[in-house]
Design an enzyme around this catalytic site. Structure first.
Site, PDB file in Angstrom:
ATOM      1  N   ALA A 114       0.831  -1.212   0.000  1.00  0.00           N
ATOM      2  CA  ALA A 114       0.000   0.000   0.000  1.00  0.00           C
ATOM      3  C   ALA A 114       0.863   1.259   0.000  1.00  0.00           C
ATOM      4  O   ALA A 114       0.625   2.191  -0.786  1.00  0.00           O
ATOM      5  CB  ALA A 114      -0.931  -0.014   1.205  1.00  0.00           C
ATOM      6  N   TYR A 115       1.857   1.302   0.870  1.00  0.00           N
ATOM      7  CA  TYR A 115       2.725   2.473   0.947  1.00  0.00           C
ATOM      8  C   TYR A 115       3.573   2.594  -0.314  1.00  0.00           C
ATOM      9  O   TYR A 115       3.683   3.681  -0.898  1.00  0.00           O
ATOM     10  CB  TYR A 115       3.627   2.360   2.177  1.00  0.00           C
ATOM     11  CG  TYR A 115       4.483   3.571   2.436  1.00  0.00           C
ATOM     12  CD1 TYR A 115       3.919   4.820   2.663  1.00  0.00           C
ATOM     13  CD2 TYR A 115       5.880   3.475   2.471  1.00  0.00           C
ATOM     14  CE1 TYR A 115       4.704   5.943   2.911  1.00  0.00           C
ATOM     15  CE2 TYR A 115       6.672   4.590   2.728  1.00  0.00           C
ATOM     16  CZ  TYR A 115       6.085   5.809   2.938  1.00  0.00           C
ATOM     17  OH  TYR A 115       6.869   6.914   3.183  1.00  0.00           O
ATOM     18  N   ALA A 116       4.146   1.471  -0.763  1.00  0.00           N
ATOM     19  CA  ALA A 116       5.002   1.486  -1.952  1.00  0.00           C
ATOM     20  C   ALA A 116       4.237   1.967  -3.176  1.00  0.00           C
ATOM     21  O   ALA A 116       4.738   2.787  -3.961  1.00  0.00           O
ATOM     22  CB  ALA A 116       5.582   0.093  -2.196  1.00  0.00           C
ATOM     23  N   SER A 172       1.550   3.891  -3.312  1.00  0.00           N
ATOM     24  CA  SER A 172       1.203   5.311  -3.225  1.00  0.00           C
ATOM     25  C   SER A 172       2.429   6.196  -3.451  1.00  0.00           C
ATOM     26  O   SER A 172       2.349   7.214  -4.145  1.00  0.00           O
ATOM     27  CB  SER A 172       0.559   5.623  -1.871  1.00  0.00           C
ATOM     28  OG  SER A 172       1.473   5.459  -0.803  1.00  0.00           O
ATOM     29  N   LYS A 173       3.562   5.809  -2.884  1.00  0.00           N
ATOM     30  CA  LYS A 173       4.761   6.634  -3.057  1.00  0.00           C
ATOM     31  C   LYS A 173       5.322   6.516  -4.473  1.00  0.00           C
ATOM     32  O   LYS A 173       5.869   7.480  -5.016  1.00  0.00           O
ATOM     33  CB  LYS A 173       5.820   6.234  -2.023  1.00  0.00           C
ATOM     34  CG  LYS A 173       5.439   6.575  -0.585  1.00  0.00           C
ATOM     35  CD  LYS A 173       5.337   8.076  -0.350  1.00  0.00           C
ATOM     36  CE  LYS A 173       6.704   8.723  -0.233  1.00  0.00           C
ATOM     37  NZ  LYS A 173       6.608  10.161   0.137  1.00  0.00           N
TER      38      LYS A 173
END
Length: 237
Positions: free
Chosen positions: A155-157, A159-160
């Site tokens: 999820a973080y990867a 979005s970034k």
């Protein structure tokens, strides 16, 4: 440390961690710093530290999930200063680490809103103010998982990675038609609350302080880097 006297800088995520450290370093270098974040009390504490060191700052509480709030902030900066010399986009949301199949849609949506949509909104709202500067610079803080994904960081990867692509595209679109220079900086392992959340068992003394990243960012702002510029801040920087 570069001389930023007379320049106006805006830092997102300025209430704590790397964002706060960058804001304080910018002020020490002579810039007037606009501090943005959601927590007014924490922003006031950073502002006071800047004042105590003889610097100049203004707090501007903003929730980056509110696109209208970003636009209002840009209008306020335009009315007061008429330009923006430096935009440092440090703010980000780290969803709970879990397998892609288990990602919570609500948390993922929040990460996409803050990490991706807000990045585009900041670029759109502040582009005219950056163009009004004689030496405009945009610094975006990224993460290694944006380009080297790891298990449970989906999820973080995602979005970034999306936000980083937006910033890189913007740098390519503007480098031949404006003075804007864009730097995409990976802070590397740094002692922050987000880092502690992701690595709860890690010895905090084993990673560098946010000041190391802040010093490198402010030094870079005084250099004639090409756009887009990419680098990772190492432990010994």
């Amino acid at each position: 440390m570069s001389d930023l006297a007379g320049q106006v800088a805006l830092v997102t995520g300025a209430s704590r961690g790397i964002g706060a450290a960058i804001a304080e370093a910018l002020a020490k270098a002579g810039a007037h710093v606009v501090l943005t974040g959601r927590d007014t009390g924490l922003l006031e504490a950073v502002e006071q530290r800047i004042f105590d060191c003889g610097g100049s700052a203004t707090i501007a509480p903003v929730d980056l999930s509110d696109a209208d709030g970003i636009a209002r902030l840009a209008n306020a900066v335009a009315e007061r200063w008429g330009k923006l010399d430096v935009l440092v986009h440090s703010a980000a949301v780290l969803p709970e680490l879990m397998a892609v199949k288990d990602i919570d849609q609500t948390a993922f949506s929040k990460a996409l809103t803050v990490n991706v949509l807000a990045t585009q909104a900041l670029i759109s709202s502040f582009d005219p103010l950056l163009r009004a500067s004689s030496d405009p610079r945009l610094v975006y803080l990224t993460t290694s998982v944006a380009t080297a994904p790891r298990a449970f960081w989906g999820a973080y990867a995602a979005s970034k990675a999306a936000a980083e692509a937006l910033v890189d595209c913007h740098a390519q679109e503007t480098r031949n038609i404006s003075k804007l220079r864009v730097a995409i900086i990976d802070p590397g392992a740094t002692r922050t609350a987000m880092r502690a959340k992701a690595y709860p068992g890690e010895d905090p003394n084993s990673v560098k302080q946010p000041d190391v990243v802040a010093d490198r960012v402010v030094t870079l702002l005084g250099e004639q880097f090409s756009s887009p510029h990419r680098e990772r801040v190492n432990q010994t920087s």
